[in-house]
Design a protein around this motif. Structure first.
Motif, short mmCIF file in Angstrom:
data_model
loop_
_atom_site.label_atom_id
_atom_site.label_comp_id
_atom_site.label_asym_id
_atom_site.label_seq_id
_atom_site.Cartn_x
_atom_site.Cartn_y
_atom_site.Cartn_z
N PRO A 30 32.49 6.57 -0.81
CA PRO A 30 33.07 7.31 0.15
C PRO A 30 32.87 9.05 0.43
CG PRO A 30 34.13 6.26 -0.57
CD PRO A 30 33.07 6.01 -1.70
N GLU A 31 33.18 9.45 -0.93
CA GLU A 31 33.10 11.09 -1.31
C GLU A 31 31.84 11.64 -1.05
OE1 GLU A 31 33.66 13.64 -5.28
OE2 GLU A 31 34.76 12.09 -5.75
N ALA A 32 30.78 10.84 -1.18
CA ALA A 32 29.74 11.42 -0.94
C ALA A 32 29.51 11.46 0.38
CB ALA A 32 28.22 10.68 -1.61
N ALA A 33 29.98 9.92 1.14
CA ALA A 33 29.46 10.17 2.63
C ALA A 33 30.09 11.07 3.11
CB ALA A 33 30.08 8.62 3.36
N ARG A 34 31.52 11.41 3.18
CA ARG A 34 32.86 12.45 3.70
C ARG A 34 32.19 13.54 3.58
NH1 ARG A 34 37.00 12.28 0.38
NH2 ARG A 34 37.85 10.66 0.68
N GLU A 35 31.14 13.90 2.59
CA GLU A 35 30.63 15.39 2.76
C GLU A 35 29.46 15.41 3.65
OE1 GLU A 35 27.65 17.89 -0.33
OE2 GLU A 35 29.00 16.71 -0.82
N ALA A 36 28.42 14.26 3.45
CA ALA A 36 27.60 14.06 4.76
C ALA A 36 27.98 13.79 6.03
CB ALA A 36 26.63 13.04 4.40
N VAL A 37 29.64 13.35 6.54
CA VAL A 37 29.72 12.93 7.37
C VAL A 37 29.98 14.78 8.03
CG1 VAL A 37 31.56 12.09 9.15
CG2 VAL A 37 30.37 10.65 7.63
N GLY A 38 30.01 15.64 7.35
CA GLY A 38 31.32 16.48 8.15
C GLY A 38 29.76 17.27 8.40
N ASP A 39 28.84 17.13 7.74
CA ASP A 39 27.89 18.13 8.83
C ASP A 39 27.37 17.42 9.48
OD1 ASP A 39 24.51 19.12 8.31
OD2 ASP A 39 24.01 18.75 6.24
N ALA A 40 27.11 18.57 10.93
CA ALA A 40 26.99 17.67 11.92
C ALA A 40 25.14 17.91 12.42
CB ALA A 40 27.01 19.38 13.21
N THR A 41 24.27 19.31 11.48
CA THR A 41 23.22 19.22 11.62
C THR A 41 22.34 17.79 11.19
OG1 THR A 41 23.69 21.48 11.46
CG2 THR A 41 21.26 20.66 11.13
N LEU A 42 22.92 17.14 9.93
CA LEU A 42 22.54 16.29 9.62
C LEU A 42 22.50 14.87 10.14
CD1 LEU A 42 21.14 14.36 7.01
CD2 LEU A 42 23.28 14.62 6.21
N ARG A 43 23.33 14.93 10.85
CA ARG A 43 24.43 13.67 11.82
C ARG A 43 23.57 13.52 12.65
NH1 ARG A 43 29.24 14.78 10.99
NH2 ARG A 43 29.49 15.40 14.14
N ALA A 44 23.04 15.16 13.65
CA ALA A 44 22.09 14.80 14.71
C ALA A 44 20.45 13.86 14.57
CB ALA A 44 22.37 16.91 15.12
N THR A 45 19.81 14.92 13.60
CA THR A 45 18.61 15.01 12.84
C THR A 45 18.89 13.16 12.58
OG1 THR A 45 18.24 16.75 11.37
CG2 THR A 45 17.11 15.18 10.87
N LEU A 46 19.35 12.55 11.81
CA LEU A 46 19.24 10.42 10.88
C LEU A 46 20.06 10.12 12.68
CD1 LEU A 46 22.41 10.83 8.84
CD2 LEU A 46 19.63 10.22 8.80
N ARG A 47 20.74 10.84 13.01
CA ARG A 47 21.46 9.54 14.66
C ARG A 47 19.37 9.69 15.83
NH1 ARG A 47 24.15 7.37 18.59
NH2 ARG A 47 23.73 8.36 20.68
N HIS A 48 18.66 10.44 15.66
CA HIS A 48 17.71 11.12 16.49
C HIS A 48 16.73 9.92 15.74
CE1 HIS A 48 14.55 12.46 19.23
NE2 HIS A 48 13.32 12.71 18.12
N ALA A 49 16.87 10.66 14.83
CA ALA A 49 15.04 9.58 14.16
C ALA A 49 15.77 8.03 13.44
CB ALA A 49 14.96 9.47 12.37
N THR A 50 17.27 8.02 13.74
CA THR A 50 17.25 6.43 13.61
C THR A 50 17.58 5.24 15.08
OG1 THR A 50 19.96 6.66 12.97
CG2 THR A 50 18.50 6.23 11.44
N HIS A 51 17.37 5.89 16.08
CA HIS A 51 17.77 5.36 17.29
C HIS A 51 15.85 4.60 18.01
CE1 HIS A 51 22.05 5.13 18.71
NE2 HIS A 51 22.47 5.39 17.43
N THR A 52 14.93 6.57 17.51
CA THR A 52 13.49 7.14 18.23
C THR A 52 13.12 4.95 17.14
OG1 THR A 52 14.54 8.77 17.90
CG2 THR A 52 11.82 7.65 18.29
N ILE A 53 13.69 5.16 15.91
CA ILE A 53 12.89 3.98 15.16
C ILE A 53 12.96 2.56 15.82
CG2 ILE A 53 12.24 3.12 12.75
CD1 ILE A 53 13.03 5.58 11.83
N ARG A 54 14.60 2.81 15.63
CA ARG A 54 15.11 1.11 15.83
C ARG A 54 14.64 0.38 17.67
NH1 ARG A 54 21.26 1.82 17.01
NH2 ARG A 54 21.37 2.84 15.25
N ASP A 55 14.55 1.82 18.44
CA ASP A 55 14.34 1.06 19.71
C ASP A 55 12.96 1.06 19.61
OD1 ASP A 55 16.84 1.47 20.68
OD2 ASP A 55 16.37 4.00 21.91
N LYS A 56 11.70 1.18 19.52
CA LYS A 56 10.23 0.96 19.11
C LYS A 56 10.12 -0.10 18.05
CE LYS A 56 7.16 4.06 17.69
NZ LYS A 56 7.06 5.45 16.54
#
Ligand code: SF4
Length: 492
Positions: A30-56
């Motif tokens: 929970p503590e480590a995730a809270r830090e990551a969730v607050g990082d908008a750049t990381l969230r955008a990068t992950l969202r783009h990458a995971t959605h691209t791979i999952r759709d393919k």
């Protein structure tokens, strides 16, 4: 370096980055995730990458009419192999030895590291090239070799980015998924020179230029190295053949150019026959990279004169796997073929990223595998079975039908049984509820009292755990009269 990297570095102070052991001492999920969730750049990068791979992946899987049958076959083969694992491993050892290889057995990380270091030392070499390998990351091999004066160079592009960036992998298939192109260009410019051939002048963030920079940097290492270290995706017991699937060709170079090859492989990677392998060579590429077949499938059986490494060592790694095997529910995690499909569909992984899992195995599979391999004594390992909403998307996509939600619930039970103060309170509350439910008269009196005093009841529960729960949830409205009284009046 970005803010994200800066924060990670501060948090990791005192640990050495870049390999499995760098995860030791991580905060609970929970503590480590809270830090990551607050990082908008990381969230955008992950969202783009995971959605691209999952759709393919979804499109690649939909091409096969018999996907469900292949998935069931994979599940069955893995389960049957695990049931007789000892027999298959002995057969594998026999086949590898007959083909000119040497088999070593490692009970844990320390033993595996000791064996590999001894084997490298025996060659007189002080550097090795590596093919991407989760098992060697799990045991912290790079760090161990470095402490023994042996340099280990990662040759997978994403692993190279992680190693040069003094970072940690955050995805099974795409270890640098948390890095964008600009960050990768900066890492190459700043760090390549201190590891070997520097990045070309004026390197941009164009993918082709980044790939070419990595190719030139790695080529000199491939041509110089006398020792290669790999993992393996599969080991075929009947012939003693090891299989590595990859997309970049670096694996083929590491597996064929050096004079000595050392493969460190988890014991669960054995399959009995080539017939069994056929199933996984269909499901793995589609599930991982959404390809019909992966670009490079390297297979080798022992040694052959004038063809590939003249010396081959196989280190069979347990490191907690037989403990997992002893657990009837948890053992299904050992079916995993590391395709990473479960990561790419997981809503928790998508927001928290891979580092929050505190292990080389992130995402849903990490949440069930790590606590079984390492136990649940540490705060981070005990928190992992809770790193899930139990939505079940991971189970739906898993090519070997691992029921991850089932194992998560099972491990939560284990954590609660072994647990600390919070879990003792939870157990006491469940015990009290059980007693009340076993005494209908007390239950009825309690219901009437609750209905009569409902206006005075608080909207938030007292106590640390209960308060956190009701901070984000409404308590249900209590009815004016208990259901049993309403039933008596209206239905009897
Ligand atoms: S658990 Fe299943 S979906 Fe996840 S990495 Fe392993 S094989 Fe792939």
């Amino acid at each position: 370096m970005s803010d994200r990297k800066g924060r990670a570095s501060a948090r990791d102070e005192g640990r050495r980055p870049g390999d499995g052991r760098a995860f030791l001492g991580m905060p609970a999920f929970p503590e480590a995730a809270r830090e990551a969730v607050g990082d908008a750049t990381l969230r955008a990068t992950l969202r783009h990458a995971t959605h691209t791979i999952r759709d393919k992946r979804a499109r690649a899987v939909a091409e096969l009419d018999d996907w469900a049958a292949l998935r069931e076959a994979g599940r069955r083969i893995k389960d049957e192999t695990l049931r007789h694992l000892d027999t298959h491993l002995l057969r594998l050892e026999e086949s590898v030895t007959a083909a000119g290889g040497t088999v070593h057995w490692a009970a844990d990380a320390a033993e595996a590291n000791r064996i590999v270091t001894g084997l490298v030392r025996a060659t007189g070499e002080t550097e090795v090239v590596k093919v991407k390998s989760m098992a060697t990351q799990e045991i912290g091999l790079n760090e161990h070799l470095e402490a023994e004066g042996i340099a280990a160079y990662e040759t997978d592009l994403a692993e190279l980015i992680v190693q040069l960036g003094e970072d940690r992998p955050s995805h099974i298939l795409v270890p640098a998924i948390h890095r964008n192109r600009g960050e990768i260009r900066d890492i190459f410019r700043e760090k390549m020179g201190s590891w070997g051939r520097p990045a070309p002048e004026g390197l941009s963030d164009a993918p082709a230029e980044l790939a070419e920079a990595a190719r030139l940097h790695l080529r000199e290492k491939f041509l110089r190295a006398k020792v290669g270290i790999s993992g393996a995706n599969f080991m075929v017991a009947e012939t003693g053949t090891l299989v590595v699937v990859e997309s970049e060709g670096n694996g083929r170079m590491c597996l064929t150019l050096p004079e000595t090859l050392i493969s460190v492989v988890g014991v669960e990677k054995v399959v009995p026959t080539w017939r069994d392998l056929e199933v996984f060579l269909q499901t793995l590429p589609r599930s991982s990279t959404a390809e019909r077949m992966n670009p490079y499938t390297s297979m080798w059986t022992g040694t052959a004169d004038g063809d590939g490494p003249g010396t081959f060592h196989l280190v069979l790694l347990d490191n907690g796997r037989t403990d997992a095997l002893a657990d009837e529910v948890g053992r299904q995690a050992l079916r995993c073929i590391r395709c990473s499909a479960c990561l790419n569909v997981c809503p928790v992984y998508e927001r928290a990223g891979g580092h929050a899992y505190g292990s080389v195995y992130p995402g849903p599979i990490g949440a069930i595998l790590t606590p079984q391999l390492r136990g649940t004594a540490s705060e981070v390992d005990a928190s992992l079975p809770y790193a899930s909403s139990l939505c079940g998307a991971c189970y739906e996509v898993c090519p070997v039908a691992i029921d991850i939600p089932e194992v998560l619930v099972h491990l939560r039970e284990r954590v609660a049984e072994e647990g600390g103060k919070g879990h003792r309170l939870e157990r006491a509350a469940i015990k009290a509820s059980t007693w009340v439910l076993d005494h209908p008269g007390v239950l009825a009196a309690g219901e009437r009292l609750a209905s009569a005093t409902r206006k005075a009841l608080p909207r938030r529960l007292p106590g640390p755990g209960a308060r956190q729960w009701t901070d984000h949830r409404d308590l249900p409205e209590l009815p004016a009269e208990p259901f049993r009284d309403w039933w008596k009046k209206n239905r009897t």
